[in-house]
Motif scaffolding. Structure first.
Motif, short mmCIF file in Angstrom:
data_model
loop_
_atom_site.label_atom_id
_atom_site.label_comp_id
_atom_site.label_asym_id
_atom_site.label_seq_id
_atom_site.Cartn_x
_atom_site.Cartn_y
_atom_site.Cartn_z
N ASN A 217 0.82 -1.21 0.00
CA ASN A 217 0.00 0.00 0.00
C ASN A 217 0.86 1.26 0.00
O ASN A 217 0.50 2.27 -0.62
N ARG A 218 1.99 1.21 0.69
CA ARG A 218 2.88 2.38 0.71
C ARG A 218 3.43 2.67 -0.68
O ARG A 218 3.61 3.83 -1.06
N ARG A 219 3.66 1.62 -1.44
CA ARG A 219 4.18 1.81 -2.79
C ARG A 219 3.17 2.49 -3.71
O ARG A 219 3.55 3.15 -4.68
N LEU A 220 1.89 2.33 -3.41
CA LEU A 220 0.86 3.02 -4.20
C LEU A 220 1.01 4.54 -4.08
O LEU A 220 0.64 5.29 -4.98
N ILE A 221 1.57 4.97 -2.95
CA ILE A 221 1.79 6.41 -2.75
C ILE A 221 3.17 6.84 -3.24
O ILE A 221 3.31 7.87 -3.91
N THR A 222 4.19 6.04 -2.94
CA THR A 222 5.56 6.47 -3.22
C THR A 222 5.97 6.34 -4.70
O THR A 222 6.71 7.18 -5.21
N ASP A 223 5.51 5.30 -5.37
CA ASP A 223 5.93 5.09 -6.77
C ASP A 223 5.57 6.26 -7.69
O ASP A 223 6.41 6.68 -8.50
N PRO A 224 4.35 6.80 -7.61
CA PRO A 224 4.02 7.92 -8.51
C PRO A 224 4.77 9.21 -8.19
O PRO A 224 4.75 10.15 -9.00
N LEU A 225 5.42 9.27 -7.04
CA LEU A 225 6.16 10.49 -6.70
C LEU A 225 7.45 10.60 -7.50
O LEU A 225 7.95 11.71 -7.71
N SER A 226 7.99 9.46 -7.94
CA SER A 226 9.26 9.50 -8.64
C SER A 226 9.32 8.54 -9.82
O SER A 226 9.18 8.95 -10.97
N ASP A 227 9.51 7.26 -9.53
CA ASP A 227 9.78 6.28 -10.59
C ASP A 227 8.61 6.01 -11.51
O ASP A 227 8.80 5.43 -12.59
N ASN A 228 7.40 6.38 -11.10
CA ASN A 228 6.23 6.19 -11.97
C ASN A 228 5.39 7.45 -11.98
O ASN A 228 4.17 7.40 -11.97
N ASN A 229 6.09 8.59 -12.01
CA ASN A 229 5.39 9.88 -11.97
C ASN A 229 4.49 10.05 -13.19
O ASN A 229 4.92 9.78 -14.32
N PRO A 230 3.25 10.49 -12.98
CA PRO A 230 2.32 10.60 -14.12
C PRO A 230 2.74 11.62 -15.17
O PRO A 230 2.38 11.48 -16.34
N ILE A 231 3.50 12.64 -14.79
CA ILE A 231 3.93 13.65 -15.76
C ILE A 231 5.27 13.29 -16.39
O ILE A 231 5.39 13.22 -17.62
N SER B 204 -7.56 2.18 -3.57
CA SER B 204 -7.90 3.17 -4.59
C SER B 204 -7.64 4.58 -4.09
O SER B 204 -7.18 5.45 -4.85
N ILE B 205 -7.92 4.83 -2.82
CA ILE B 205 -7.63 6.15 -2.23
C ILE B 205 -6.13 6.40 -2.22
O ILE B 205 -5.66 7.49 -2.60
N LEU B 206 -5.36 5.39 -1.81
CA LEU B 206 -3.90 5.55 -1.76
C LEU B 206 -3.32 5.78 -3.15
O LEU B 206 -2.42 6.60 -3.34
N ASP B 207 -3.84 5.05 -4.13
CA ASP B 207 -3.39 5.22 -5.52
C ASP B 207 -3.68 6.64 -6.00
O ASP B 207 -2.84 7.27 -6.66
N ALA B 208 -4.86 7.15 -5.64
CA ALA B 208 -5.23 8.51 -6.03
C ALA B 208 -4.33 9.54 -5.36
O ALA B 208 -3.88 10.50 -6.00
N VAL B 209 -4.07 9.35 -4.08
CA VAL B 209 -3.20 10.28 -3.34
C VAL B 209 -1.80 10.30 -3.96
O VAL B 209 -1.23 11.37 -4.21
N GLY B 210 -1.25 9.13 -4.23
CA GLY B 210 0.08 9.06 -4.81
C GLY B 210 0.18 9.73 -6.16
O GLY B 210 1.08 10.55 -6.41
N ASN B 211 -0.75 9.42 -7.06
CA ASN B 211 -0.71 10.00 -8.41
C ASN B 211 -1.01 11.49 -8.40
O ASN B 211 -0.41 12.25 -9.16
N ALA B 212 -1.94 11.91 -7.54
CA ALA B 212 -2.28 13.33 -7.47
C ALA B 212 -1.12 14.15 -6.92
O ALA B 212 -0.83 15.24 -7.42
N ILE B 213 -0.46 13.65 -5.87
CA ILE B 213 0.68 14.38 -5.32
C ILE B 213 1.86 14.34 -6.29
O ILE B 213 2.61 15.32 -6.42
N GLY B 214 2.03 13.21 -6.99
CA GLY B 214 3.07 13.14 -8.01
C GLY B 214 2.86 14.17 -9.10
O GLY B 214 3.81 14.81 -9.58
N TYR B 215 1.62 14.36 -9.49
CA TYR B 215 1.25 15.40 -10.45
C TYR B 215 1.48 16.78 -9.85
O TYR B 215 2.04 17.68 -10.49
N ALA B 216 1.09 16.96 -8.59
CA ALA B 216 1.11 18.27 -7.96
C ALA B 216 2.53 18.80 -7.77
O ALA B 216 2.79 19.98 -8.03
N TRP B 217 3.47 17.95 -7.31
CA TRP B 217 4.79 18.50 -7.01
C TRP B 217 5.53 18.90 -8.27
O TRP B 217 6.31 19.87 -8.27
#
Length: 229
Positions: free
Chosen positions: A20-34, A143-156
């Motif tokens: 579950n932690r990876r759902l948040i951390t991965d989109p911040l860097s290695d799988n960033n949506p942008i 699903s919430i964690l996935d959304a948080v990770g991808n949204a913050i990855g987009y945001a930063w």
């Protein structure tokens, strides 16, 4: 003793397990949506002239994505497959209306600057992609964690691009001057010794260049992200 009592109950997965932690951390860097998936580039180009605009757009996307993923996940077993995209669009459109009305009520000046780009959240491929690829197949909490990770990855990324463009293009952060006064005849700070703002930074193409530099830096730091021909 009944068979039901004989069964060993499987331990429930912790709320913040490694998975579950990876759902948040991965989109911040290695799988960033942008920078990795190259999605949501339009807003990165259009509303990153000022940090304030990027911040409120980021908050809007976080709200829409988190609650959208939650609703889609809750309804995933009730939504007919043939109309799932239509249902997802209705959900995201409803949330965007809430966001738009809230911005107009509490930060009308920002709402005016963001203009149609808030409405375009409806067609943001990051949001629709997470609805379809994750929320439709997973329970609410992941699903919430996935959304948080991808949204913050987009945001930063959005805020970072805006920070670079506003500082170099206007000499300001959130509208506050950081290099001094640049009014003709009243120069102070860096402007008093000849510093000039780079007006090219406020042009849309510079947002693409800044995003490109971030992508280059990210791939330079992690060779696994470099695609081989």
């Amino acid at each position: 003793m009944s068979k039901t009592e004989d069964k060993v109950k499987a331990p429930s997965e912790p709320l913040f397990s490694k998975k579950n932690r990876r759902l948040i951390t991965d989109p911040l860097s290695d799988n960033n949506p942008i920078t990795i998936q190259v999605l949501g580039i339009c807003s990165a180009l259009a509303i990153t002239v000022q940090v304030e605009q990027a911040f409120w757009m980021s908050i809007s996307v976080i709200f829409v994505m988190v609650f959208g993923n939650l609703v889609v996940s809750l309804l995933r077993n009730l939504i007919p497959s043939r109309v799932r995209i239509i249902v997802q669009l209705v959900i995201v459109a409803s949330l965007v209306i809430i966001v738009n009305e809230s911005l107009q009520a509490f930060v009308p000046d920002v709402s005016e600057k963001l203009s149609v780009f808030v409405g375009l959240i409806i067609t943001n491929c990051i949001i629709m992609g997470r609805f379809e690829a994750f929320a439709m197949a997973n329970k609410p909490w992941p699903s919430i964690l996935d959304a948080v990770g991808n949204a913050i990855g987009y945001a930063w990324i959005l805020v970072l691009v805006a920070l670079v463009r506003e500082v170099l293009g206007s000499g300001k952060i959130w509208g506050a001057s950081i290099f001094g006064n640049n009014l003709p005849g009243e120069e102070s700070g860096l402007y008093a010794i000849g510093y000039m703002n780079n007006n090219m930074m406020i042009l849309p193409p510079m947002a693409l260049i800044v995003v490109g530099i971030i992508i280059w830096v990210q791939r330079s730091m992690n060779k696994e992200l470099v695609e081989e021909n």
